[in-house]
Design a protein around this motif. Structure first.
Motif, mmCIF file in Angstrom:
data_model
loop_
_atom_site.group_PDB
_atom_site.id
_atom_site.type_symbol
_atom_site.label_atom_id
_atom_site.label_comp_id
_atom_site.label_asym_id
_atom_site.label_seq_id
_atom_site.Cartn_x
_atom_site.Cartn_y
_atom_site.Cartn_z
ATOM 1 N N SER A 170 -3.654 -9.229 3.497
ATOM 2 C CA SER A 170 -4.395 -7.996 3.782
ATOM 3 C C SER A 170 -5.307 -8.155 4.989
ATOM 4 C CB SER A 170 -5.228 -7.587 2.567
ATOM 5 O OG SER A 170 -4.400 -7.288 1.477
ATOM 6 N N LEU B 200 0.854 -1.182 0.000
ATOM 7 C CA LEU B 200 0.000 0.000 0.000
ATOM 8 C C LEU B 200 0.894 1.236 0.000
ATOM 9 C CD1 LEU B 200 -2.589 -1.126 2.699
ATOM 10 C CD2 LEU B 200 -3.048 -0.869 0.253
ATOM 11 N N ALA C 31 -6.902 -0.438 -2.838
ATOM 12 C CA ALA C 31 -6.645 -0.176 -1.420
ATOM 13 C C ALA C 31 -7.945 -0.221 -0.620
ATOM 14 C CB ALA C 31 -5.969 1.184 -1.264
#
Length: 599
Positions: free
Chosen positions: A503, A297, A435
């Motif tokens: 994630s 990210l 994202a």
């Protein structure tokens, strides 16, 4: 055929194609100090070399006045007449590396300089990735001074102007990333006046001393125009601070100020005990930088998402609610659907370019200085297949008529231009959606899935590029941070390939680390401003000469600047300095809900 017998046709063609490629890969190439480059006359351009073949591409494409640059190549390659023509025409001159006689070694260089041409070389000797300039070798200095000796024996070939060395620093905002930017700065010309008498004296000791002094002058100029940190941790901390100070602004940090601001932050975080919480601030910024690196990210993308944060510095940092992140994702996805038809066709046509570029970068994952080269090379090869194919398909629909060929070529050109014009906005939106999805997954996942602090530790140590074996680097183990006096923990992962963190297990940690980093940065600058007008902080010698003093003050450094001057310096260039609310605990401030001071 000599270097002056051709108009460098191949060089001009290569430069034109390279210009198109560079404009496609980089958002902008900013040239600073172009007035320091003479329009004509013999010059030796000494450029930094941290991005493989991309460096000569940038140097040639954006060189002032479109002067032709001659690069060194092995003399043995010039043996074949056809190859000799190709090399000369493409901007290469022979260097006989096997010869111990420097007059023979630089014969091709002398021929080009005597005709008033420009010779470009990379005195670092190799391309590498390090937190600072590691070496500048003597080759450029020997070539410049030996040319003066050659002129004594060949006075009839003396050019109208004396030879000068032009330092050139090529700095990338992120050298391996697509759509990043480049700053190319030229330093003041270095004349031979201060060196020629000693060099031409005939005494070997004086000759070598003159060469060394010229090399130090070149190195000092290149250092002043680049970003240099004593260790990787300090460089990473400065990068993270820069991203946070200029986040979420319509106009980001001006490229003219990029190097100076970056070096100011490096100096600031290199100062020992500059504030009571300096080590804690470094640790918070480094944790966030490493977590971003591990999760793939970026702070710019996260800061573009309307994520809430805690207003109370006494409570743990909050993360977005599940419903809130879902609403963000739906909003961005709907927006993308409306925009998609305008970018779908260019995206589909260029998918092979994107795919092969990523494939090329993956082949050299441990060599950051080679990734951009492979991305460009693989992408160019794909483009050379896509665009001609598209042209002939369109031409076929127009029955291969001459007018149809012209129209098909025009359509292909406009199509490529349209893609380059809209790619920046669409590329950022795509990263934003990805994202948002990853944040959604991480926030909606049960908290028990979060990585434990013990498991998280492997992702809070930034990965350092492996050492280049061709660098003259002193072997010191373990490496100690200049700012904290502690062992640089990041060195322990130097040769380890860090796996991407899941994630669903790391997003909450990333969001908390972001707020913690902002809080610590707020109190860091608050401490600097409260320290009083007499507080001194470390500064690189060239910045100290401009904004402070080169006298050794209260800190052990080459020079210093007043802390308040540094803060005002950053504000004047657009930094949004976070402010801690009243009653904040030392080391903390609010996250997104801080107040800012802007000029």
């Amino acid at each position: 055929m000599s270097s002056g017998d051709d108009t460098k046709t191949l060089h001009r063609m290569i430069r034109y194609v390279s210009g198109i490629v560079a404009a496609s890969f980089f958002t902008e190439i900013r040239v600073i100090g172009g007035e320091n480059v003479p329009k004509d006359g013999p010059i030796i351009v000494t450029a930094t070399h941290h991005n493989m073949i991309i460096d000569p591409v940038i140097l040639s494409v954006a060189f002032p006045y479109k002067r032709i640059l001659n690069y060194w190549s092995k003399a043995s390659l010039f043996a074949n007449p056809l190859m000799r023509y190709i090399l000369y025409s493409s901007g290469n001159i022979p260097v006989d590396r096997k010869s111990k006689d420097r007059q023979t070694l630089f014969e091709g260089t002398f021929d080009a300089l005597s005709k008033g041409q420009a010779v470009a070389l990379f005195p670092e000797g190799t391309s590498y990735t390090e937190p600072k300039i590691m070496q500048v070798k003597d080759g450029a200095s020997w070539a410049a001074l030996e040319f003066l000796h050659w002129l004594k024996n060949n006075p009839a070939k003396t050019p109208r102007r004396e030879v000068q060395v032009i330092p050139a620093a090529i700095v990338y905002t992120n050298k391996s990333k697509y759509r990043s930017s480049v700053i190319m700065e030229f330093g003041r010309p270095i004349t031979m006046d201060a060196y020629k008498d000693d060099f031409l004296s005939g005494e070997e000791g004086l000759r070598r001393a003159a060469v060394k002094r010229l090399t130090r002058t070149i190195e000092a100029s290149l250092t002043e125009m680049t970003v240099n940190a004593s260790d990787w941790d300090t460089l990473f901390v400065a990068r993270m601070a820069r991203d946070l100070l200029w986040e979420g602004q319509k106009k980001s940090l001006d490229l003219d100020d990029f190097v100076t601001v970056s070096q100011t932050l490096v100096d600031l975080f290199s100062s020992i005990n500059v504030t009571p919480n300096a080590n804690n601030v470094r640790r918070r910024l480094l944790d966030y930088y490493s977590l971003l690196q591990s999760s793939h990210l970026t702070n710019s993308v996260l800061s573009s998402l309307p994520l809430p944060s805690s207003l109370d510095p006494h409570t743990p940092a909050s993360v977005p609610s599940r419903l809130f992140t879902l609403l963000i994702l739906l909003k961005d996805s709907i927006s993308a659907v409306f925009r998609l038809p305008f970018f779908l066709l260019p995206l589909l046509v260029h998918l092979p370019v994107y795919f092969t570029s990523r494939l090329g970068a993956s082949l050299v994952e441990d060599e950051e200085e080679t990734q951009a080269q492979n991305k460009v090379a693989f992408g160019l090869l794909s483009s050379l297949l896509i665009y001609p194919t598209t042209f002939f398909i369109l031409w076929a629909f127009l029955y291969y008529k001459p007018a149809g060929g012209i129209l098909a070529a025009f359509i292909v050109y406009m199509f490529a231009s349209y893609h380059n014009r809209v790619i920046d906005g669409e590329f950022f939106r795509a990263k934003r959606i990805v994202a948002a999805w990853r944040v959604l997954v991480g926030v909606w996942a049960p908290k028990r899935w979060d990585l434990s602090l013990a498991a998280l530790s492997q992702y809070t140590t930034p990965r350092v590029p492996p050492e280049n074996p061709w660098i003259d680097k002193p072997k010191i183990s373990p490496i100690t941070s200049a700012a904290t006096g502690e062992t640089d923990a990041s060195q322990h992962t130097k040769h380890q390939r860090k796996q991407r963190a899941p994630s669903r297990r790391i997003v909450r940690h990333v969001l908390r680390a972001r707020i913690d980093a902002i809080k610590s940065l707020a109190t860091f600058f608050d401490s600097l401003e409260k320290a009083g007008s007499g507080k001194k902080v470390k500064a690189s010698s060239h910045l100290a000469r401009l904004y402070g003093s080169t006298d050794v003050g209260l800190v052990d450094s080459d020079g210093w600047r007043y802390s308040r001057e540094v803060v005002e310096f950053l504000k004047a260039r657009g930094a949004k300095i976070p402010r801690a609310p009243k009653g904040a605990i030392e080391g903390w401030a609010s996250g997104d809900d801080y107040t800012t001071t802007e000029e």
